[in-house]
Motif scaffolding. Structure first.
Motif, PDB file in Angstrom:
ATOM      1  N   VAL A 158       0.939  -1.131   0.308  1.00  0.00           N
ATOM      2  CA  VAL A 158      -0.116  -0.132   0.042  1.00  0.00           C
ATOM      3  C   VAL A 158       0.472   1.569   0.003  1.00  0.00           C
ATOM      4  N   SER A 159       2.062   0.758   0.615  1.00  0.00           N
ATOM      5  CA  SER A 159       2.374   1.980   0.283  1.00  0.00           C
ATOM      6  C   SER A 159       3.225   2.897  -0.499  1.00  0.00           C
ATOM      7  N   TYR A 160       3.341   1.818  -1.776  1.00  0.00           N
ATOM      8  CA  TYR A 160       4.053   1.854  -3.056  1.00  0.00           C
ATOM      9  C   TYR A 160       3.151   2.556  -3.741  1.00  0.00           C
ATOM     10  N   GLY A 161       1.430   2.715  -3.645  1.00  0.00           N
ATOM     11  CA  GLY A 161       0.536   2.862  -4.411  1.00  0.00           C
ATOM     12  C   GLY A 161       0.651   4.574  -4.897  1.00  0.00           C
ATOM     13  N   SER A 162       0.062   5.306  -5.562  1.00  0.00           N
ATOM     14  CA  SER A 162      -0.057   6.742  -5.886  1.00  0.00           C
ATOM     15  C   SER A 162      -1.045   6.842  -4.866  1.00  0.00           C
ATOM     16  N   GLY A 163      -0.067   8.460  -4.023  1.00  0.00           N
ATOM     17  CA  GLY A 163      -0.212   8.422  -2.405  1.00  0.00           C
ATOM     18  C   GLY A 163      -1.296   7.621  -1.730  1.00  0.00           C
TER      19      GLY A 163
END
Length: 444
Positions: free
Chosen positions: A346-351
């Motif tokens: 999740v930390s590497y997703g957009s925003g």
């Protein structure tokens, strides 16, 4: 013939430096009989001027200075010293100001392209013998230019080659950008299956990384990403064309099979309407195998293959069975299960969010770069597993990154196993979910 093994110091308040002394010693090593075309050498120096840190105005002064050399070939036989006055140089340099002229002459000397041979009073002149030949001259020696000619030509050749490579790379980049944009437009117009808005967003993200003044290394990295994206777009469109061709063949042969009893050929799974993560975890437990290991039970492989061969939602198809040499497609799992098993993605997703498959596939590209996996290895995984499954595998690898020594080799190995039908994503997700304490089964 004039002596070249001299060491001279500048006149007046100009100081002597070790670099100037080194240039004079280097000028002593001119090969006997060496001759260089002064204008070819000048053009090469113009090409390589960045290497020597001289400006275009300094080159204009050097051009004027070389015009006073009596021959086209620079050599010891033709003399090494040029002795025009500053007034004459200023006229041939298109009226350059005296102070500017002196500054650029000092720059040429500092770059090791000229050597000062100053007279006792600092004037530039030549003393001739009784036969009228020059016996001694004071001014600027071109010995350094002759001694460094090979070096200057080598720098000029390299810079010209780099410029050509940059031009060719820019051309390839422009063509690749045009191809991707037009292919995406075709896919949207034809309503081809796939998340083309995500592809379009990825395309724009990559193109935004192109710097205004790009270096060849920057463009090569962007070009590699764009070529990988173009290949993915072409693969999807080729599948669309194959589907259309297959549909056309089926419509042509429909009257030949319309009386065939298909009742027992295909069995459709009933749609329970349950999509909860716990029910999916129960299904994974039924197919439980050692985590991050290939499928070793041929019965399980045949059962997975029979599941993938069944039509979805009870829809009958008349398409022929896949060839035996190709492995059955990997089973996909819902995004919610992937996020619960691999929360780090999740930390590497957009925003900092992963709300849909587009976000997960975008995050997978970032993870690929972070894990130092080459674009070609990830592209091969997408081809074999499918983009969504490949992104799921990247999320699982991120969750276990500290246990993986070579991420590129690991992904390449998983891709080979998937191609042979010896790999399934379920055990990976099951192992990660179990490690996080998620429930394995759902009662009732």
């Amino acid at each position: 013939m004039h002596k070249t093994n001299f060491v001279t110091t500048p006149f007046g308040r100009r100081s002597m430096t070790l670099a100037m002394l080194a240039n004079q010693y280097e000028a002593k090593s001119i090969e006997p009989g060496k001759s260089i075309d002064k204008w070819k050498l000048f053009r090469a120096l113009c090409e390589a001027r960045i290497v020597y840190g001289i400006s275009d105005r300094a080159l204009a002064v050097l051009n004027a200075l070389l015009s006073f050399y009596p021959e086209n070939a620079l050599s010891q036989e033709n003399g090494l010293v040029i002795f025009p006055s500053n007034a004459q140089l200023s006229l041939r340099a298109h009226g350059i100001a005296p102070a500017t002229l002196r500054r650029h002459l000092a720059a040429l000397v500092g770059a090791g392209l000229l050597i000062r041979k100053d007279s006792p009073n600092g004037k530039r002149y030549a003393r001739r013998d009784r036969k009228g030949e020059i016996d001694e001259a004071f001014g600027f020696s071109v010995a350094a230019l002759i001694a460094r000619a090979d070096e200057i030509f080598a720098h000029a050749t390299r810079i010209a080659a780099d410029r050509d490579r940059l031009r060719i790379t820019k051309e390839r980049l422009s063509i690749c950008r045009r191809d991707i944009a037009k292919l995406i437009d075709i896919a949207l117009e034809e309503q081809a299956p796939g998340d083309w808005l995500m592809v379009q967003s990825t395309f724009r993200t990559i193109t935004r990384t192109i710097p205004r003044t790009p270096h060849i290394g920057d463009l090569n990295a962007v070009l590699e990403e764009l070529e990988m994206l173009r290949d993915e777009v072409l693969i999807r469109l080729e599948r669309r064309l194959e589907t259309q061709k297959q549909s056309a063949k089926e419509s042509q042969t429909e009257r030949h099979i319309q009386n065939t009893n298909l009742k027992n050929i295909f069995e459709s799974e009933p749609d329970t309407g349950q999509n909860s993560v716990q029910v999916l975890m129960r299904d994974l437990a039924d197919d439980e195998r050692p985590p991050f290991e290939p499928l070793s039970n041929p019965h399980l492989r045949s059962r997975d293959a029979s599941r993938s061969a069944q039509p979805e939602h009870g829809r009958l198809t008349a398409s022929p069975a896949a060839p035996a040499s190709r492995s059955a497609p990997l089973k996909s799992f819902p995004l919610g299960l992937v996020i619960q098993a691999c929360p780090d993605v999740v930390s590497y997703g957009s925003g900092g969010k992963v709300e849909n498959w587009r976000d997960l596939m975008t995050a997978a590209i970032v993870i690929r770069s972070m894990l130092a996996i080459s674009p070609s290895v990830y592209q091969e995984a997408c081809d074999v597993m499918g983009p969504q499954n490949a992104a799921t595998v990247m999320a699982c690898m991120l969750q276990r990154a500290e246990h993986i020594k070579s991420a590129g080799g690991y992904l390449r190995n998983l891709t080979r196993r998937a191609h042979r039908g010896e790999f399934a994503i379920g055990p990976m997700l099951m192992a990660l979910a179990r490690s996080r304490g998620l429930p394995e089964r759902h009662a009732g």
